[in-house]
Write a protein that holds these residues in place. Sequence first.
Motif, PDB file in Angstrom:
ATOM      1  N   UNK A 345     -39.652  18.547   0.094  1.00  0.00           N
ATOM      2  CA  UNK A 345     -39.074  17.839   1.237  1.00  0.00           C
ATOM      3  C   UNK A 345     -37.822  17.070   0.796  1.00  0.00           C
ATOM      4  N   UNK A 346     -36.693  17.754   0.677  1.00  0.00           N
ATOM      5  CA  UNK A 346     -35.464  17.069   0.253  1.00  0.00           C
ATOM      6  C   UNK A 346     -34.994  16.078   1.312  1.00  0.00           C
ATOM      7  N   UNK A 347     -34.363  14.987   0.858  1.00  0.00           N
ATOM      8  CA  UNK A 347     -33.874  13.958   1.769  1.00  0.00           C
ATOM      9  C   UNK A 347     -32.836  14.542   2.738  1.00  0.00           C
ATOM     10  N   UNK A 348     -32.791  14.008   3.939  1.00  0.00           N
ATOM     11  CA  UNK A 348     -31.839  14.497   4.941  1.00  0.00           C
ATOM     12  C   UNK A 348     -31.013  13.346   5.488  1.00  0.00           C
ATOM     13  N   UNK A 349     -29.893  13.702   6.107  1.00  0.00           N
ATOM     14  CA  UNK A 349     -28.937  12.718   6.622  1.00  0.00           C
ATOM     15  C   UNK A 349     -29.391  12.170   7.968  1.00  0.00           C
ATOM     16  N   UNK A 350     -28.908  10.965   8.289  1.00  0.00           N
ATOM     17  CA  UNK A 350     -29.235  10.343   9.565  1.00  0.00           C
ATOM     18  C   UNK A 350     -28.321  10.812  10.693  1.00  0.00           C
ATOM     19  N   UNK A 351     -27.249  11.508  10.377  1.00  0.00           N
ATOM     20  CA  UNK A 351     -26.276  11.875  11.406  1.00  0.00           C
ATOM     21  C   UNK A 351     -26.901  12.789  12.451  1.00  0.00           C
ATOM     22  N   UNK A 352     -26.545  12.534  13.706  1.00  0.00           N
ATOM     23  CA  UNK A 352     -27.111  13.317  14.808  1.00  0.00           C
ATOM     24  C   UNK A 352     -26.259  14.569  15.036  1.00  0.00           C
ATOM     25  N   UNK A 353     -26.330  15.472  14.115  1.00  0.00           N
ATOM     26  CA  UNK A 353     -25.657  16.761  14.238  1.00  0.00           C
ATOM     27  C   UNK A 353     -26.241  17.677  13.176  1.00  0.00           C
ATOM     28  N   UNK A 354     -25.930  18.948  13.301  1.00  0.00           N
ATOM     29  CA  UNK A 354     -26.340  19.867  12.254  1.00  0.00           C
ATOM     30  C   UNK A 354     -25.509  19.600  11.022  1.00  0.00           C
ATOM     31  N   UNK A 355     -26.041  19.894   9.832  1.00  0.00           N
ATOM     32  CA  UNK A 355     -25.266  19.675   8.618  1.00  0.00           C
ATOM     33  C   UNK A 355     -23.942  20.431   8.665  1.00  0.00           C
ATOM     34  N   UNK A 356     -22.975  19.931   7.941  1.00  0.00           N
ATOM     35  CA  UNK A 356     -21.624  20.490   7.955  1.00  0.00           C
ATOM     36  C   UNK A 356     -21.629  21.980   7.598  1.00  0.00           C
ATOM     37  N   UNK A 357     -22.438  22.352   6.614  1.00  0.00           N
ATOM     38  CA  UNK A 357     -22.430  23.754   6.201  1.00  0.00           C
ATOM     39  C   UNK A 357     -23.009  24.649   7.282  1.00  0.00           C
ATOM     40  N   UNK A 358     -23.890  24.110   8.120  1.00  0.00           N
ATOM     41  CA  UNK A 358     -24.427  24.907   9.218  1.00  0.00           C
ATOM     42  C   UNK A 358     -23.352  25.165  10.273  1.00  0.00           C
ATOM     43  N   UNK A 359     -22.482  24.165  10.495  1.00  0.00           N
ATOM     44  CA  UNK A 359     -21.439  24.309  11.504  1.00  0.00           C
ATOM     45  C   UNK A 359     -20.448  25.410  11.131  1.00  0.00           C
ATOM     46  N   UNK A 360     -20.125  25.513   9.828  1.00  0.00           N
ATOM     47  CA  UNK A 360     -19.058  26.412   9.400  1.00  0.00           C
ATOM     48  C   UNK A 360     -19.596  27.611   8.606  1.00  0.00           C
ATOM     49  N   UNK A 361     -20.873  27.906   8.767  1.00  0.00           N
ATOM     50  CA  UNK A 361     -21.459  29.006   7.998  1.00  0.00           C
ATOM     51  C   UNK A 361     -20.844  30.347   8.394  1.00  0.00           C
ATOM     52  N   UNK A 362     -20.454  30.473   9.653  1.00  0.00           N
ATOM     53  CA  UNK A 362     -19.887  31.729  10.143  1.00  0.00           C
ATOM     54  C   UNK A 362     -18.505  31.452  10.742  1.00  0.00           C
ATOM     55  N   UNK A 363     -17.476  31.298   9.899  1.00  0.00           N
ATOM     56  CA  UNK A 363     -16.151  30.933  10.396  1.00  0.00           C
ATOM     57  C   UNK A 363     -15.544  31.963  11.326  1.00  0.00           C
ATOM     58  N   UNK A 364     -16.015  33.224  11.267  1.00  0.00           N
ATOM     59  CA  UNK A 364     -15.438  34.229  12.148  1.00  0.00           C
ATOM     60  C   UNK A 364     -15.694  33.895  13.616  1.00  0.00           C
TER      61      UNK A 364
END
Length: 576
Positions: A345-364
């Motif tokens: 169970x790795x620590x996670x961020x409090x930000x109310x959004x998907x992680x940055x890498x999830x947003x840009x995983x598919x730049x196409x």
Amino acid sequence: MKRNKIQMKGTQTNVLPFSMDANFFFERAVSSLDRNRYDKALKYFRKAVEYEPDNPVNHCNMAGILSEMGDYEASNAALAVILQEIDPSMTECYFYMANNYANMDLFEAAEEALMKYLQEDEDGLFLAEAEEMMDLLQYELHRPAKLSTIKAREGMVEHDMAREMLEEGKFVQAVKLLEEIIGKNPDFLAAYNNLALGYYYTGQFPKAMDMIHKVLEQDAGNLHGLCNLAILLQQEGNEQELDRLREGLRVVVPFHQEHLFKLATTMGILEEHEAAYGHFRRLLRDKEVQGDPYLYHYTAVAAYNTERYSTARALWSQLKKLDPDSNISSFYLSRMDDCDLQGQYPRISYHYNLPFEEQLKHPEKWENGFPSEIRDNPLIRSSFFWALRHGDHRTKLQVIQAFSLIADSEAEEALLAFLLEPEEDSYLKEMAVLVLRSLGVKGPVPVCKDGTILMVDPSKVCSSLPVWRSEWQAVVDLAVKNIGKSSDLQLQHDIETLWVDYLTRLYPDTPAIAHIEGWAAALDYLTAKMHGKAMTYEEVAKRYGISASTASRYARRVDKVCNMKEKAERIFPFVQ
């Protein structure tokens, strides 16, 4: 015996002198009002005005009774006399006029008078009533009030605007506005705190720290200032001072909701998850914010990070009901399923959004620009500004390319500032210039190169040649247009670099450019090969509407001069 009718000197009689002055009529008017005799009260107030025509209070009393009697036009006429002829400083008259206009259903005029009151009245005697009237007028006019400033709350309206800008990710604009507010109101501590955040979000740490110290110099116990200081100390890696501050924050129990939320989020960022969880749980008991989906997410994260996994799952499940259109809860519930399977169970961020890498995983997916939920996300925008200043070479290149998709004034300003940084890589600056071109920036822009400021026109290819001909530019423009993926800045950059290299080697004996499509196809083909992309002469010829033999002939001419094939083979297999 006769009576003596002569009064001795100095003796007093019981007869009082009868003096008819303004005070006399004022008292009569008040007495009539007590008996609900408005007609008589108006008569006496008018007499008071006759006796003291320069006394604004008399006119104001007369306007008041006219309003009570429903004669709103006459009341406003009396108020106008005060403002225009007797005492313009009686700004409360504008508030009375606004009430009269509202009673006449003249809502536009009421709004104008109310705005005049708010903009000119320093004391704010009717500030609460004025704000209530603003709500009424907004309802009646079906739009927000046209308010720019409130004199009695100097800077507050502008400050609220700046806070909204920060929340929307418009950090550059927010910083400019907050700097103006502080210039006019040097004691406005809330503006200092938000300006510190603005500097922080744009990566200007020394300025952010300076703002925080100015707050704490004036108010050593300012909770917002202390929380902001803790975040910056963590960023600096100043563990000794941070530990001392963290100890103090652990024992703070805020009473106000705003302070409680600030401390909860700060403790979460500082990885004091147990304290953060306690504060967030307190907030969840507050009926005013119980329906806030953000709060449920923050509390779920704190529960997860303190190994309260069942509580976290329950909170994210509740979030799914509160915000069904968001995929945040689904993502984290799915992630918890994966964690359960893996036993980690790795620590996670409090930000109310998907992680940055999830947003840009598919730049196409973002060839036509980021969707608004990504482009306008304050966290993502903040991370772009941050990475452009403090990221490594690869990260900065990604951010520069992302700005071509964000494509707004903030992205443009960030890139222009980046060009002036003396220590930044020249290749990255060339990429920034390409993005500015895609954003439509015309005319020369300043670029710092080797300690010297040069003026560069983004609309033209950068070259050291003494001339740059329009037909040369046309070749590049056609090639860039046809590569099919304008977001690939590196490919675009290498096309331009190859073309400049070819022309520079031959200058001044450059060939006549009679066949733009052939030259563009050659640049396209050779650059694709350099990037290891499978490409045939037939494919590139089809793209430019020419024959394969023509594309091959022009490619060989460029390769003969620039030796591109040899260069490419060092990096990628040169497949025909």
